[in-house]
Write a protein that holds these residues in place. Structure first.
Motif, mmCIF file in Angstrom:
data_model
loop_
_atom_site.group_PDB
_atom_site.id
_atom_site.type_symbol
_atom_site.label_atom_id
_atom_site.label_comp_id
_atom_site.label_asym_id
_atom_site.label_seq_id
_atom_site.Cartn_x
_atom_site.Cartn_y
_atom_site.Cartn_z
ATOM 1 N N ARG B 60 0.832 -1.209 0.000
ATOM 2 C CA ARG B 60 0.000 0.000 0.000
ATOM 3 C C ARG B 60 0.864 1.257 0.000
ATOM 4 N NH1 ARG B 60 0.248 2.172 4.578
ATOM 5 N NH2 ARG B 60 0.594 1.058 6.523
ATOM 6 N N SER B 62 3.304 3.704 -2.609
ATOM 7 C CA SER B 62 3.636 3.938 -4.009
ATOM 8 C C SER B 62 5.113 3.603 -4.219
ATOM 9 C CB SER B 62 3.359 5.389 -4.378
ATOM 10 O OG SER B 62 4.295 6.214 -3.759
ATOM 11 N N TYR B 63 5.507 3.473 -5.504
ATOM 12 C CA TYR B 63 6.871 3.010 -5.777
ATOM 13 C C TYR B 63 7.913 3.968 -5.229
ATOM 14 C CZ TYR B 63 4.814 -0.580 -8.628
ATOM 15 O OH TYR B 63 4.109 -1.660 -9.021
ATOM 16 N N LYS B 64 7.590 5.253 -5.170
ATOM 17 C CA LYS B 64 8.543 6.194 -4.582
ATOM 18 C C LYS B 64 8.681 5.958 -3.085
ATOM 19 C CE LYS B 64 8.204 10.144 -7.648
ATOM 20 N NZ LYS B 64 7.738 11.523 -7.788
ATOM 21 N N GLN B 65 7.578 5.586 -2.455
ATOM 22 C CA GLN B 65 7.604 5.408 -0.998
ATOM 23 C C GLN B 65 8.259 4.096 -0.580
ATOM 24 O OE1 GLN B 65 3.463 5.837 -0.104
ATOM 25 N NE2 GLN B 65 3.576 8.067 0.018
ATOM 26 N N VAL B 297 3.361 10.412 -10.639
ATOM 27 C CA VAL B 297 2.859 9.149 -10.102
ATOM 28 C C VAL B 297 3.396 8.031 -10.995
ATOM 29 C CG1 VAL B 297 0.839 7.779 -9.552
ATOM 30 C CG2 VAL B 297 0.796 10.241 -9.213
ATOM 31 N N LYS B 299 3.603 4.379 -12.349
ATOM 32 C CA LYS B 299 2.834 3.135 -12.452
ATOM 33 C C LYS B 299 3.615 2.176 -13.334
ATOM 34 C CE LYS B 299 -1.684 5.246 -12.015
ATOM 35 N NZ LYS B 299 -2.928 5.637 -12.689
ATOM 36 N N SER B 322 3.133 -6.490 -10.754
ATOM 37 C CA SER B 322 2.392 -5.251 -10.933
ATOM 38 C C SER B 322 1.110 -5.519 -11.703
ATOM 39 C CB SER B 322 3.259 -4.243 -11.689
ATOM 40 O OG SER B 322 2.493 -3.138 -12.064
ATOM 41 N N GLN B 325 -1.368 -0.596 -11.468
ATOM 42 C CA GLN B 325 -1.797 0.465 -10.566
ATOM 43 C C GLN B 325 -0.564 1.148 -9.954
ATOM 44 O OE1 GLN B 325 -5.128 1.300 -10.238
ATOM 45 N NE2 GLN B 325 -5.214 -0.156 -11.921
ATOM 46 N N LYS B 326 -0.813 2.159 -9.119
ATOM 47 C CA LYS B 326 0.334 2.848 -8.526
ATOM 48 C C LYS B 326 0.917 2.107 -7.332
ATOM 49 C CE LYS B 326 -2.262 6.090 -5.669
ATOM 50 N NZ LYS B 326 -2.344 7.463 -5.216
ATOM 51 N N PHE B 327 0.190 1.121 -6.802
ATOM 52 C CA PHE B 327 0.763 0.259 -5.778
ATOM 53 C C PHE B 327 1.102 -1.094 -6.403
ATOM 54 C CE2 PHE B 327 -2.548 2.498 -2.973
ATOM 55 C CZ PHE B 327 -1.689 3.555 -2.740
#
Lengths: 161, 372
Positions: B60, B62-65, B297, B299, B322, B325-327
């Motif tokens: 949950r 995002s790829y940056k997080q 964002v 994805k 994947s 989606q963004k998660f």
């Protein structure tokens, strides 16, 4: 026989090692050349951190107590662990007559922050930045929740809302 | 006399807890030892004391997080872990990074490896009983941490790689500081040999302790310096070159004895190799952008992705499934420490408790990496 030669070799290598430690001991005892230990609580006045050091998130204010935050909440969305809460409100702009968002409180939970820097990267107007302060010790966790915009501050003119 | 003793002094097998707060276990690792006197008969590993469900948290995020969570796995090779996620996303999105980014990433990787191995050297010496090494190891590590602090802003959890490049450009003092550290290390590493490696007492504690053969090492899935001590060639930097590792000339540190001392020698040699890699690259940093523009964002396209890097403890892998989606739909970290720990029982069987400590420290376990 190897028992005794082991003892002799062991002592010999031990002394080789002790020459290294002994050298440091005597050189540093007199000259303090290689001492890199910092006397932390005593050097608090003179201690300077590197300019990129991530101590905490701060909001930049100018001399007129004005900040650049327009409460767009991008930092709140970028934060991975909910350290930032933004309370904004809407009011009529006297110049244009349109409803404009403005910042009431930029709440920063330092106790949850992992210093990842995503909020600062996300900010489109460079309102927040890293602060160098690292003396964050408090007796109560709630004291680490801070309001970043100073009391009475308002938005700088020229920032789009 | 001997028969009399074994008859009269019958020992009984018993269980002993080592950890979760034992200082020699490098974190909250609980070992349940089955002992016969002082001889280890079985080692049960009880994990999960600092399980933080990072893989689930990534689902949950995002790829940056995700990148900043990988710092918290193996905190001593934070930079490599970051890089694994970044390389994976760049591979999936077909982002080409320039040579400046590649070279800076590689230098940072090798600095992290040196800092990790220097710390390991100090801690190993302390586990065996030489407390001075701990201080000396930290002295060198402090200088490397200063480089990280100046360029990345933090000393341990750097979070310096981002998808498509680096978070900041390198600091203006970076090249000079790195060269100073290399000069310092080249002076100090021979001292390490004098102090510890050539010491007979230390050698006798490690030689023929915790022997594992090459076949067994492959069967247990060992990796990194632990496997290379058994003669298994498994360096991801050689087999699947990433970043700037195909631009440099270096030797894979392999020793064939398979005992604790071989693993010790592998890490000492790796430090020298890392110094040589940095020296080859430090003057070649080209002037270029430090970051490729990416979307706000990110994805990843639908599909499965895998990226492996050589962290300081071995093969670190990230697997992402994947769904566009963004998660990520599912994310798995393959951590080197977990695979290496599984062979502990095999290595320690029939040895003394003190040898178990020596094995644990030459495997170089970092518990947050094992528990995740």
């Amino acid at each position: 026989m190897s028992y005794f030669s082991d003892i002799i070799n062991g002592t010999k290598t031990l002394l080789t090692g002790m020459r290294v430690t002994g050298g440091y001991f005597f050189v540093n005892f007199f000259t303090k050349r290689d001492v890199i230990t910092q006397q932390y609580p005593n050097n608090i006045e003179t201690l300077e951190m590197f300019d990129r050091f991530k101590g905490e998130v701060i909001m930049l204010h100018n001399e007129n107590n004005e900040h650049r935050c327009d409460a767009c909440t991008l930092c709140e969305k970028a934060c991975p662990n909910g350290s930032i809460e933004i309370l904004g409100d809407k009011a009529k702009d006297p110049e244009t007559g349109k409803n404009k968002r403005f910042l009431v409180k930029h709440i920063y939970h330092l106790q949850m922050c992992t210093m990842c820097g995503l909020c600062i990267e996300a900010c489109p107007v460079n309102a927040i930045d890293w602060g160098q302060d690292f003396h964050h010790v408090e007796y109560d966790r709630s004291l680490l929740t801070k309001v970043l915009n100073k009391p009475g501050s308002k938005i700088m003119s020229g920032i789009k809302g | 006399m001997k028969e009399f003793l074994t008859d009269q002094l019958k020992t009984q097998e018993y269980f002993l807890n080592m950890g979760p707060q034992h200082p020699a276990t490098h974190g909250v690792l609980r070992l349940l030892l089955k002992l016969d006197g002082e001889i280890v008969r079985n080692v049960d590993m009880d994990l999960g004391y600092i399980h933080r469900s990072i893989e689930k948290m990534c689902e949950r995020a995002s790829y940056k997080q995700i990148i900043h969570l990988t710092d918290r796995l193996d905190y001593l090779s934070a930079h490599m872990n970051n890089e694994a996620v970044c390389l994976l996303a760049e591979k999936a999105l077909n982002i080409e990074v320039n040579d400046r980014i590649k070279i800076v990433r590689t230098i940072m990787d090798e600095l992290t490896r040196i800092s990790s191995h220097v710390l390991w050297w100090g801690v190993t010496g302390m586990d065996i009983g030489a407390i001075t090494t701990f201080m000396y190891g930290f002295r060198e590590r402090e200088l490397i941490n200063d480089i990280f602090e100046e360029t990345c802003g933090t000393r341990l959890t750097m979070n310096y790689n981002v998808i498509g490049g680096l978070r900041y450009d390198i600091h203006e003092n970076f090249v000079k500081r790195t060269k100073d550290v290399l000069k310092h290390l080249k002076k100090k590493l021979p001292e390490y040999d004098k102090l510890l490696t050539n010491n007979i007492i230390f050698q006798k504690r490690l030689m023929n302790v915790g022997v594992i053969s090459g076949e067994d090492a492959i069967a247990y899935g060992l990796n990194g310096p632990t496997a290379r001590g058994s003669g298994v060639s498994c360096d991801i930097r050689k087999t699947h070159p990433y970043s700037a590792y195909d631009m440099v000339d270096f030797e894979e540190a392999i020793f064939t004895e398979g005992d604790s001392f071989a693993r010790y020698k592998v890490r000492i040699k790796e430090m020298w190799e890392s110094i040589s890699i940095i020296e080859q690259l430090i003057d070649k940093i080209p002037n270029d952008e430090y970051k490729v523009k990416t979307k706000a964002v990110i994805k990843l396209p639908v599909g499965d992705y895998l990226q492996r890097v050589e962290a300081s403890r071995g093969d670190f892998g990230v697997y992402v499934k994947s769904n566009g989606q963004k998660f990520p739909e599912r994310l798995k970290f393959r951590s080197p420490g977990f695979a290496n720990l599984t062979a502990l029982n095999k290595m320690a069987y029939g040895l003394k408790i003190a040898d178990l400590v020596a094995i644990l420290s030459t495997i170089d376990v970092v518990v947050p990496d094992i528990d995740r």
